[in-house]
Design an enzyme around this catalytic site. Structure first.
Site, PDB file in Angstrom:
ATOM      1  N   ASP A  13       0.879  -1.361  -0.204  1.00 27.99           N
ATOM      2  CA  ASP A  13       0.068   0.096  -0.106  1.00 27.99           C
ATOM      3  C   ASP A  13       0.743   1.172  -0.048  1.00 27.99           C
ATOM      4  OD1 ASP A  13      -2.196  -1.574   0.352  1.00 27.99           O
ATOM      5  OD2 ASP A  13      -2.290  -1.545   2.131  1.00 27.99           O
ATOM      6  N   LYS A  16       1.687   2.206  -5.203  1.00 25.30           N
ATOM      7  CA  LYS A  16       2.158   1.543  -6.454  1.00 25.30           C
ATOM      8  C   LYS A  16       1.484   1.915  -7.542  1.00 25.30           C
ATOM      9  CE  LYS A  16       2.458  -2.322  -4.365  1.00 25.30           C
ATOM     10  NZ  LYS A  16       2.151  -2.007  -3.061  1.00 25.30           N
ATOM     11  N   GLY A  40      -4.535  -4.178  -3.811  1.00 23.35           N
ATOM     12  CA  GLY A  40      -5.620  -3.115  -4.238  1.00 23.35           C
ATOM     13  C   GLY A  40      -4.868  -1.860  -4.637  1.00 23.35           C
ATOM     14  N   HIS A  41      -4.801  -1.655  -5.829  1.00 23.55           N
ATOM     15  CA  HIS A  41      -3.779  -0.413  -6.164  1.00 23.55           C
ATOM     16  C   HIS A  41      -4.824   0.715  -6.682  1.00 23.55           C
ATOM     17  CE1 HIS A  41      -0.336  -3.369  -7.186  1.00 23.55           C
ATOM     18  NE2 HIS A  41      -0.673  -3.332  -5.879  1.00 23.55           N
ATOM     19  N   GLN A 223       2.076  -5.872  -3.253  1.00 24.50           N
ATOM     20  CA  GLN A 223       2.532  -6.104  -1.879  1.00 24.50           C
ATOM     21  C   GLN A 223       3.900  -5.339  -1.635  1.00 24.50           C
ATOM     22  OE1 GLN A 223       1.334  -9.406  -3.327  1.00 24.50           O
ATOM     23  NE2 GLN A 223      -0.638  -8.539  -3.049  1.00 24.50           N
TER      24      GLN A 223
HETATM   25  P1  GDP Z   1      -0.744   0.493  -3.523  1.00 24.47           P
HETATM   26  O1  GDP Z   1      -1.262  -0.952  -3.158  1.00 24.47           O
HETATM   27  O2  GDP Z   1       0.692   0.305  -3.299  1.00 24.47           O
HETATM   28  O3  GDP Z   1      -0.887   0.856  -4.864  1.00 24.47           O
HETATM   29  O4  GDP Z   1      -1.427   1.610  -2.671  1.00 24.47           O
HETATM   30  P2  GDP Z   1      -2.921   1.771  -2.197  1.00 24.47           P
HETATM   31  O5  GDP Z   1      -3.870   2.138  -3.259  1.00 24.47           O
HETATM   32  O6  GDP Z   1      -3.553   0.431  -1.476  1.00 24.47           O
HETATM   33  O7  GDP Z   1      -2.751   2.760  -0.976  1.00 24.47           O
HETATM   34  C1  GDP Z   1      -2.155   3.957  -1.159  1.00 24.47           C
HETATM   35  C2  GDP Z   1      -3.460   4.891  -0.795  1.00 24.47           C
HETATM   36  O8  GDP Z   1      -2.575   6.259  -0.754  1.00 24.47           O
HETATM   37  C3  GDP Z   1      -4.398   5.346  -1.906  1.00 24.47           C
HETATM   38  O9  GDP Z   1      -5.583   5.459  -1.349  1.00 24.47           O
HETATM   39  C4  GDP Z   1      -4.089   6.320  -2.638  1.00 24.47           C
HETATM   40  O10 GDP Z   1      -5.194   7.162  -3.359  1.00 24.47           O
HETATM   41  C5  GDP Z   1      -3.238   7.191  -1.776  1.00 24.47           C
HETATM   42  N1  GDP Z   1      -2.230   8.085  -2.297  1.00 24.47           N
HETATM   43  C6  GDP Z   1      -1.074   7.789  -3.107  1.00 24.47           C
HETATM   44  N2  GDP Z   1      -0.255   8.675  -2.930  1.00 24.47           N
HETATM   45  C7  GDP Z   1      -0.735   9.660  -2.031  1.00 24.47           C
HETATM   46  C8  GDP Z   1       0.160  10.851  -1.666  1.00 24.47           C
HETATM   47  O11 GDP Z   1       1.087  11.182  -2.244  1.00 24.47           O
HETATM   48  N3  GDP Z   1      -0.584  11.464  -0.719  1.00 24.47           N
HETATM   49  C9  GDP Z   1      -1.880  11.261  -0.076  1.00 24.47           C
HETATM   50  N4  GDP Z   1      -2.582  11.842   0.604  1.00 24.47           N
HETATM   51  N5  GDP Z   1      -2.301   9.895  -0.747  1.00 24.47           N
HETATM   52  C10 GDP Z   1      -1.778   9.008  -1.582  1.00 24.47           C
HETATM   53  P1  IMO Z   2      -0.932  -4.108  -2.197  1.00 19.32           P
HETATM   54  O1  IMO Z   2      -0.475  -4.601  -3.492  1.00 19.32           O
HETATM   55  C1  IMO Z   2      -0.935  -4.695   1.974  1.00 19.32           C
HETATM   56  C2  IMO Z   2      -1.120  -8.865   3.649  1.00 19.32           C
HETATM   57  C3  IMO Z   2      -2.393  -9.224   4.540  1.00 19.32           C
HETATM   58  C4  IMO Z   2      -1.633 -10.268   5.193  1.00 19.32           C
HETATM   59  C5  IMO Z   2      -0.591 -10.689   4.499  1.00 19.32           C
HETATM   60  C6  IMO Z   2      -0.779 -12.097   3.709  1.00 19.32           C
HETATM   61  O2  IMO Z   2      -2.139  -3.341  -2.375  1.00 19.32           O
HETATM   62  O3  IMO Z   2       0.173  -3.563  -1.792  1.00 19.32           O
HETATM   63  P2  IMO Z   2      -2.463 -12.670   1.645  1.00 19.32           P
HETATM   64  O4  IMO Z   2      -4.020 -12.609   1.304  1.00 19.32           O
HETATM   65  O5  IMO Z   2      -1.510 -12.217   0.617  1.00 19.32           O
HETATM   66  O6  IMO Z   2      -1.949 -14.419   2.087  1.00 19.32           O
HETATM   67  O7  IMO Z   2      -2.004 -11.980   3.213  1.00 19.32           O
HETATM   68  O8  IMO Z   2      -0.189  -9.682   3.382  1.00 19.32           O
HETATM   69  N1  IMO Z   2      -1.221  -8.303   2.308  1.00 19.32           N
HETATM   70  C7  IMO Z   2      -1.118  -6.805   1.795  1.00 19.32           C
HETATM   71  N2  IMO Z   2      -1.023  -5.789   2.585  1.00 19.32           N
HETATM   72  N3  IMO Z   2      -1.063  -4.465   0.767  1.00 19.32           N
HETATM   73  C8  IMO Z   2      -1.140  -5.735   0.002  1.00 19.32           C
HETATM   74  O9  IMO Z   2      -1.181  -5.572  -1.541  1.00 19.32           O
HETATM   75  C9  IMO Z   2      -1.346  -6.761   0.554  1.00 19.32           C
HETATM   76  N4  IMO Z   2      -1.240  -8.008  -0.084  1.00 19.32           N
HETATM   77  C10 IMO Z   2      -1.347  -8.819   1.180  1.00 19.32           C
HETATM   78  O10 IMO Z   2      -2.836  -8.254   4.844  1.00 19.32           O
HETATM   79  O11 IMO Z   2      -0.986  -9.472   6.223  1.00 19.32           O
HETATM   80 MG    MG Z   3      -2.868  -1.508  -1.737  1.00 20.00          MG
END
Ligand code: GDP
Ligand code: IMO
Ligand code: MG
Length: 423
Positions: A13, A16, A40-41, A223
């Site tokens: 998270d 990416k 979840g991107h 991840q």
């Molecule tokens: P990913 O899994 O690495 O793609 O990241 P996620 O989408 O799960 O989580 C990142 C969260 O931070 C999302 O809700 C984005 O919209 C938000 N986000 C990304 N970059 C920034 C930033 O620079 N500032 C803020 N405030 N939010 C951001």
């Molecule tokens: P993105 O790509 C954050 C965590 C789960 C759990 C562990 C194992 O959005 O960054 P799994 O379902 O893979 O067997 O769970 O890994 N986990 C993540 N945490 N971002 C993710 O993906 C994750 N994918 C799995 O919460 O701790």
């Molecule tokens: Mg994510």
């Protein structure tokens, strides 16, 4: 040509999806190499927000080819839901997306096994996303898996039935008898038919062909490094190699083909699910970071645990991945703090430790912090480095020195436009 890799350096998270979307105009192809719908991107642009699970984050930039590689595990139902939603919003999915025939399939019973395994662990549970990730990779490694290409085979129904009965026996041994799989199974089979409308390919040939033709390829990690099955905080990890090497095995790209490695991290740290987190904050500061940063799971809505940036873990991640450029996200979340802290070492049993420890889960770790003045200036509207406060740029320089790589992108908000490219 070489491939560039973008991956998370923390516990996932990091942002990416946002950055892959921002960088895609520089590339012809974007490819996912591991993980599955546990990801979840999030992408935000032009007032819209999208969360991608299995589909690469290059899908919104016109004309780019997107590839789901052999290292990915695919749930046909979730894929169909995601792809149909994108088609409705005008994305030419079937033209732009290629799926590896070697990607393994998540069966309905894999999801049930994920839940049953977690229940059996009791208080030692991993806190998985419940998407069947672990059981699917288990079947892959034990040579029992079903692959996307197998669905084209005349004996697919028989192989599916054999896998299902093996799973039902395993479920029974975990105390789950007569689970209701019929309805899910029907939907799953329809979704398999839906997938047949896509280009199912030996994507390793495609990718190497693109490179041969001079096309630029970006590999998108899911991840994060600290969730890697080999190098993360085992056993509180996911079941795939999330590190740069995973791009080689997950796409069929040779190690000497790796070019730039973009390592992405937040200005602080978060984690979802169980497992060690040395800099976790249980106080008001932790709550403030969660509220300001909206640190709730993109898919599950689960509260993310929050803490200060951990440079012990980050240095380790930079090393394992061979990071050549760093990308810092969510800098704006710390805008209002009087001081910011960075953990530069751990104190363990009276000793100072700077290498990420093997038994991180069993140790009493006290983080050693360097504290710096906050910048107390809202940055989310800024569009160039020259506008940024001195205290913030000092923090950036400190991180570059500690991590031994340049920070080339600074993100100051969730929108595509809130991204500052540094010279
Ligand atoms: P990913 O899994 O690495 O793609 O990241 P996620 O989408 O799960 O989580 C990142 C969260 O931070 C999302 O809700 C984005 O919209 C938000 N986000 C990304 N970059 C920034 C930033 O620079 N500032 C803020 N405030 N939010 C951001
Ligand atoms: P993105 O790509 C954050 C965590 C789960 C759990 C562990 C194992 O959005 O960054 P799994 O379902 O893979 O067997 O769970 O890994 N986990 C993540 N945490 N971002 C993710 O993906 C994750 N994918 C799995 O919460 O701790
Ligand atoms: Mg994510």
């Amino acid at each position: 040509m070489k491939v560039d890799v973008l991956l998370g350096l923390q516990w996932g998270d990091e942002g990416k999806g946002k950055v892959v979307d921002v960088l895609t105009p520089r590339y012809d192809v974007v490819a996912r190499f591991q993980g599955g719908p546990n990801a979840g991107h999030t992408l935000e642009f032009e007032g819209h927000k999208y969360v991608l699970r299995s589909i690469p984050s290059g899908i919104f930039q016109e004309g780019r080819i997107n590839v789901i590689g052999n290292g990915v595990v695919l749930d046909p139902i979730l894929f169909m839901e995601e792809a149909e939603a994108l088609e409705k919003s005008g994305v030419e999915m079937k033209k732009l997306l290629k799926i590896s025939k070697k990607a393994h399939l998540i069966l309905p019973t894999h999801r049930l096994l994920d839940a049953a395994n977690e229940a059996a662990k009791g208080s030692g549970k991993i806190g998985t996303t419940g998407k069947g990730i672990g059981p699917t990779y288990t079947d892959k490694i034990s040579r029992n898996g079903l692959r996307v290409g197998d669905t084209l085979s005349p004996d697919f129904a028989g192989r599916y039935a054999a896998a299902k009965s093996r799973h039902l026996a395993a479920l029974a041994s975990l105390g789950v008898t007569d689970p209701d799989v019929e309805a899910l199974e029907r939907k799953w089979m329809q979704a398999v038919e839906y997938i047949h409308q896509y280009d199912l390919a030996d994507t390793e040939h495609l990718i190497n062909g693109y490179l041969h033709d001079g096309k630029k390829v970006l590999c998108e990690g899911a991840q994060g490094t600290m969730l890697d099955v080999d190098f993360g905080s085992y056993p509180f990890v996911t079941s795939s190699n999330t590190v740069t090497a995973g791009a080689c095995t997950g796409l069929g790209v040779a190690p000497n083909r790796i070019g730039e490695v973009y390592g992405i991290f937040k200005a602080y740290c978060t984690r979802v699910g169980s497992g060690p987190f040395p800099t976790e904050l249980f106080d008001e500061t932790g709550r403030q970071i969660r509220d300001i940063g909206h640190e709730y799971g993109a898919v599950t809505g689960r509260e993310r645990r929050c803490g200060w940036i951990d440079l012990v873990a980050l240095r380790y991640a930079v090393m394992i991945n061979g990071v050549t450029q760093l990308i810092m996200m969510k800098s704006d979340v710390l805008d209002g703090f009087d001081t910011v802290k960075a953990c530069t070492a751990y104190r363990v049993n009276g000793e100072t430790v700077t290498d990420f420890p093997y038994d991180v889960d069993g140790l009493e770790i006290e983080p050693v912090y360097t504290e710096m003045p906050g910048w107390k200036t809202p940055m989310s509207g800024m569009t160039s480095e020259s506008e940024m406060p001195g205290a913030f740029l000092d923090y950036v320089a400190f991180l570059e020195k500690e991590l031994g790589a340049p920070i080339t992108i600074l993100s100051v908000g969730p929108d595509r436009a809130q991204t500052i490219l540094r010279q």
